[in-house]
Design an enzyme around this catalytic site. Structure first.
Site, PDB file in Angstrom:
ATOM      1  N   GLU A 166      29.050  -6.921 -41.924  1.00  0.00           N
ATOM      2  CA  GLU A 166      29.129  -6.003 -43.067  1.00  0.00           C
ATOM      3  C   GLU A 166      29.107  -6.781 -44.388  1.00  0.00           C
ATOM      4  O   GLU A 166      28.391  -6.430 -45.336  1.00  0.00           O
ATOM      5  CB  GLU A 166      30.406  -5.151 -42.979  1.00  0.00           C
ATOM      6  CG  GLU A 166      30.414  -4.146 -41.841  1.00  0.00           C
ATOM      7  CD  GLU A 166      30.720  -4.763 -40.491  1.00  0.00           C
ATOM      8  OE1 GLU A 166      30.570  -4.072 -39.466  1.00  0.00           O
ATOM      9  OE2 GLU A 166      31.119  -5.954 -40.445  1.00  0.00           O
ATOM     10  N   GLU A 194      28.074 -23.010 -43.240  1.00  0.00           N
ATOM     11  CA  GLU A 194      28.479 -22.451 -41.949  1.00  0.00           C
ATOM     12  C   GLU A 194      27.445 -21.461 -41.431  1.00  0.00           C
ATOM     13  O   GLU A 194      27.078 -21.481 -40.242  1.00  0.00           O
ATOM     14  CB  GLU A 194      29.839 -21.759 -42.083  1.00  0.00           C
ATOM     15  CG  GLU A 194      30.312 -21.100 -40.785  1.00  0.00           C
ATOM     16  CD  GLU A 194      31.603 -20.325 -40.961  1.00  0.00           C
ATOM     17  OE1 GLU A 194      32.330 -20.177 -39.971  1.00  0.00           O
ATOM     18  OE2 GLU A 194      31.889 -19.858 -42.094  1.00  0.00           O
ATOM     19  N   GLN A 230      38.551 -25.517 -39.434  1.00  0.00           N
ATOM     20  CA  GLN A 230      38.453 -24.789 -40.705  1.00  0.00           C
ATOM     21  C   GLN A 230      39.655 -23.859 -40.859  1.00  0.00           C
ATOM     22  O   GLN A 230      39.828 -22.914 -40.086  1.00  0.00           O
ATOM     23  CB  GLN A 230      37.157 -23.977 -40.731  1.00  0.00           C
ATOM     24  CG  GLN A 230      36.970 -23.122 -41.968  1.00  0.00           C
ATOM     25  CD  GLN A 230      35.830 -22.134 -41.807  1.00  0.00           C
ATOM     26  OE1 GLN A 230      35.435 -21.826 -40.690  1.00  0.00           O
ATOM     27  NE2 GLN A 230      35.299 -21.647 -42.901  1.00  0.00           N
ATOM     28  N   SER A 290      38.787 -22.243 -34.798  1.00  0.00           N
ATOM     29  CA  SER A 290      38.121 -22.892 -33.674  1.00  0.00           C
ATOM     30  C   SER A 290      38.517 -24.362 -33.598  1.00  0.00           C
ATOM     31  O   SER A 290      38.654 -25.030 -34.621  1.00  0.00           O
ATOM     32  CB  SER A 290      36.599 -22.798 -33.830  1.00  0.00           C
ATOM     33  OG  SER A 290      36.180 -21.459 -33.881  1.00  0.00           O
TER      34      SER A 290
END
Length: 398
Positions: A368, A235, A117, A152
């Protein structure tokens, strides 16, 4: 279970049995077996026919997987291609052209092509719409230049889902376009990022004059934000919304440690463990409910809540495990820099779990940002004020 679902499950079991009779796992080459399984609609049974599925309920997928596992059939090594299976595939299915779905879904599911990604950048993480990587049209191709980070498995990937800015003159959310990028292009450079665990599971990726055919644009030009949001929802569900057995995952590890070390138990630790156990069980059941909802359509913002809970629990439980282990928890088995194919929480030592869990509140959307999503899209609370001309009291007065 309804009569229709029961009948569908029985018909599916017969279909799997017939497939196994024609394709003996013991004598069929692994890749041939997986390709045939996809073509038979027994890969993702909830996908449409022709794309690895049969258009059935997603609730039937675990039963299909179990039947193949019991028969000793090879799997598609899903831990090596989590981004492809959990994020790229459903996005391509939803927004892709017929040609794109025909080209990418089969080799993605069989594991022939690994995906990564290319979203986050040094200046665009939580504020993803601030993406600066540029894609400029050149005839039937796009030329891409920029830098991505925290990628990743980029070192193993053949393809990537890529968000780039195609119109810098439009508002930042409106000037983005979504692409399927070939990681083997000579302009793609992947560099490892060594983490606090000692591993280099993440990478930074530099894109220099990377050429992407317009046929690998996913969705409309300038419509990348809409496509990216669908990917991010997938995701968050993939990270935090998986169905699991009771006392599996991190809570299972900590509960086992508690049972094995009675000499280190205290009333305070016992109280904390019970609270976390209840939280983990509530999260598990919520995940099952979310999975049932997903079987009826696309994921919604509830996936953000699941991912948020997952991150909090992982960090709390890994910290509690270290306390239960005492000085033994300070040991760390191996600092050798490796580039793993997967994150293995339960198969490693306590020190690794504690350090790796720190990233759970960052990856897949910071906690957050996810709290804002839950507040605004799930709970319906007023949006956070954006300008000095719109002070908080005005928002709250609406």
């Amino acid at each position: 279970m309804s009569t229709a679902t029961t009948n569908a499950a029985e018909a599916l079991r017969e279909r799997v049995a017939g497939f196994l009779a024609r394709h003996d796992p013991a004598t069929t080459a692994r890749l041939d077996f997986l390709r045939a399984r996809f073509d038979a609609g027994l890969a993702w049974v909830f996908y449409p026919e022709g794309y690895g599925g049969l258009g059935l309920s997603q609730s039937l997928q675990p039963e299909v997987d179990r039947l193949f596992e019991d028969a000793g059939a090879p799997d598609n090594r899903p831990w090596t291609n989590g981004i492809g299976l959990g994020m790229a595939a459903p996005t391509i299915l939803t927004f892709g052209t017929t040609e794109q779905k025909d080209r990418f879904l089969r080799p993605l599911w069989t594991g022939e092509e690994i995906w990564c990604q290319l979203f986050s950048e040094p200046g665009a993480g939580s504020d993803l719409a601030n993406v600066a990587t540029r894609a400029v049209r050149d005839g039937d191709e796009w030329v891409v230049n920029g830098q991505k980070v925290w990628t990743s498995v980029a070192h193993n990937a053949q393809f990537a889902i890529l968000l780039a800015r195609t119109d810098p003159d439009r508002p930042k959310h409106a000037g983005l376009t979504y692409f399927l990028c070939d990681m083997r292009d000579p302009g793609v450079e992947v560099r490892p990022l060594r983490q606090i665990t000692g591993e280099a599971e993440f990478n930074e990726v530099f894109l220099t004059d990377v050429r992407i055919p317009d046929t690998q644009r996913l969705g409309a030009e300038g419509g990348g934000w809409r496509v990216a949001n669908a990917t991010l929802n997938n995701e968050r569900v993939a990270i935090g919304g998986k169905g699991a057995a009771r006392e599996s995952g991190m809570i299972g590890v900590v509960a086992r440690t508690w049972r094995e070390h009675p000499e280190r138990r205290t009333a305070e630790l016992h109280d904390r463990l019970l609270r976390h156990w209840v939280d983990a069980e509530v999260a598990r059941l919520t995940g099952r409910r979310l999975s049932q909802k997903l079987a009826q359509g696309q994921p919604g913002p509830e996936g953000a809540a699941m991912k948020l809970v997952f991150a909090r629990l992982s960090q709390q439980l890994s910290g509690l495990e270290l306390e239960l282990l005492g000085e033994d928890g300070l040991r760390y088995s191996d600092w050798t820099m490796v580039r793993p194919e997967k994150v293995d929480f339960t198969g490693r030592d306590a020190g690794y779990r504690y350090l790796r869990a720190k990233g759970n509140s960052i990856e897949g959307g910071t906690s957050e940002i996810l709290r804002n999503i839950v507040a605004e899209r799930v709970l319906g609370l007023p949006a956070e004020p954006r300008t000095d001309k719109n002070p908080p009291w005005k928002e709250l007065a609406r």
